[in-house]
Design an enzyme around this catalytic site. Sequence first.
Site, mmCIF file in Angstrom:
data_model
loop_
_atom_site.group_PDB
_atom_site.id
_atom_site.type_symbol
_atom_site.label_atom_id
_atom_site.label_comp_id
_atom_site.label_asym_id
_atom_site.label_seq_id
_atom_site.Cartn_x
_atom_site.Cartn_y
_atom_site.Cartn_z
ATOM 1 C CG HIS A 162 1.565 11.103 -8.572
ATOM 2 N ND1 HIS A 162 1.517 12.354 -9.142
ATOM 3 C CD2 HIS A 162 0.475 11.011 -7.791
ATOM 4 C CE1 HIS A 162 0.448 12.994 -8.698
ATOM 5 N NE2 HIS A 162 -0.204 12.204 -7.877
ATOM 6 C CG HIS A 220 -1.502 4.321 -5.617
ATOM 7 N ND1 HIS A 220 -0.764 5.381 -6.096
ATOM 8 C CD2 HIS A 220 -0.959 3.993 -4.417
ATOM 9 C CE1 HIS A 220 0.177 5.686 -5.216
ATOM 10 N NE2 HIS A 220 0.088 4.875 -4.184
ATOM 11 C CE LYS A 228 3.618 5.014 6.274
ATOM 12 N NZ LYS A 228 2.526 5.304 5.384
ATOM 13 C CD GLU A 256 2.314 1.565 -1.644
ATOM 14 O OE1 GLU A 256 3.434 1.823 -1.167
ATOM 15 O OE2 GLU A 256 1.641 2.387 -2.290
ATOM 16 C CE LYS A 289 3.222 11.555 3.926
ATOM 17 N NZ LYS A 289 3.892 11.212 2.650
ATOM 18 C CG HIS A 342 4.761 6.442 -4.227
ATOM 19 N ND1 HIS A 342 5.370 5.271 -3.836
ATOM 20 C CD2 HIS A 342 3.512 6.406 -3.701
ATOM 21 C CE1 HIS A 342 4.518 4.573 -3.089
ATOM 22 N NE2 HIS A 342 3.395 5.233 -3.006
ATOM 23 C CD GLU A 381 7.269 12.764 2.421
ATOM 24 O OE1 GLU A 381 6.267 12.115 2.771
ATOM 25 O OE2 GLU A 381 7.480 13.141 1.278
ATOM 26 N NE ARG A 415 5.351 9.573 6.294
ATOM 27 C CZ ARG A 415 4.268 9.623 7.042
ATOM 28 N NH1 ARG A 415 4.306 10.239 8.223
ATOM 29 N NH2 ARG A 415 3.144 9.059 6.651
ATOM 30 C CG ASN A 442 7.191 9.683 -1.225
ATOM 31 O OD1 ASN A 442 6.102 9.242 -0.872
ATOM 32 N ND2 ASN A 442 7.699 10.801 -0.756
ATOM 33 N NE ARG A 491 -9.548 26.157 16.899
ATOM 34 C CZ ARG A 491 -10.554 26.754 17.534
ATOM 35 N NH1 ARG A 491 -11.110 26.175 18.573
ATOM 36 N NH2 ARG A 491 -10.988 27.918 17.139
HETATM 37 N N1 GLY Z 1 2.658 6.655 1.849
HETATM 38 C C1 GLY Z 1 3.876 7.280 2.165
HETATM 39 C C2 GLY Z 1 3.909 7.853 3.536
HETATM 40 O O1 GLY Z 1 3.063 7.573 4.345
HETATM 41 O O2 GLY Z 1 4.783 8.625 3.822
#
Ligand code: GLY
Length: 368
Positions: free
Chosen positions: A253, A268, A228, A186, A144, A249, A238, A242, A246, A122
């Site tokens: 994507h 990417h 960031k 990035e 993430k 992206h 998000e 946040r 993107n 957990r």
């Molecule tokens: N890569 C985008 C984020 O971490 O929200």
Amino acid sequence: MTVTIPVSGGEFRPYDVVVGRGLLAGLGAHVAPLARGRTVVVTDETVAAHHGPAVLAALKAGGVKARLLTVPPGEASKSFAELERVIDRLLAFKLDRSDLIVALGGGVVGDLAGLAAALFMRGIDFVQVPTTLLAQVDSSVGGKTAIDTPRGKNLVGAFHQPRLVVADIDVLATLPERQLKSGWAEVLKHGLICDRAFFDWLAGEGAKGADGDPEALQRAVVRSVEIKSAIVGEDEKEAGRRALLNLGHTFGHAIEAELDFDEDKLTHGEAVALGCAMAYRYSAAQGLCPAEEAERVEAVIAACGLPTRLKTVGSFKASALVARMAGDKKAEGGRLTLILARSIGDAFTARDVDARALTAFLEAEGAR
Ligand code: GLY
């Protein structure tokens, strides 16, 4: 000089991102305060060959007894099968909730090891030691974690913040040039989102970083992580701001997906670079941003050797791209959401984007 950037927000335990040169050699001292029991370093075979023995020795020198767990390199390792294998090994090593995982590698290792840490018993602590530029400026920070499924990328995951991130600029020296430039996309993205002065520096003196200059790289990593970390601290899950991360992206994507995520055709980071150029051109076409800003964004991205034009990466159907963009998991309830811009350093979330206008734009960009 080593720089420490704190990441803190309302809902998670604060942690530091340490950025500097030669940090792997002193990794033991950074990790020791978090290593209460056993430590497992999850890495891939390529990174293990470059840094595995040195990292184990550095941890040992700090009093941290650790063992390596390697996974095959490449996106295919972000799978249920590999996640199960990693967790099975952790059980075989008899780890418990007081033990620690160190994710040593790029985004694939960080995402997989981070998710294993989120699920194991957990949730156990983990440390990110990112070895690609993309992982240092983006995926290792913010919690993430995810694996892919045959239905799409990053569809199964968890928010699980690391306890510490150690980004050693010197490890970037062994990165292939194409990977370094992909990470640079990035970096540029962070300037475009909210820091015009940073973008100006990246366009001028800082551009040396895209060619591997360590001082420029360090400054670029530090500023990217600061940006960031401020965004994640405000909006970990998000729900709002946040989403700005993107930028580039949703276009990118969709293009990657149409190319079957074939990294030989488009990495990417290259997709993000192209997506940023397209997001600015679309913003300009919609009268949201001056055309000169979009032209400058394109010129700066192109000068780094990254793609800016759809036609140069393949042949696409506009309707297929729009369908991908509408199905993007960031789209809410089927509405088309894009990150657009008013100018360099001023991105915003545009909801209810008009699919017909987007299709016409993509056709003007060379899609069929
Ligand atoms: N890569 C985008 C984020 O971490 O929200």
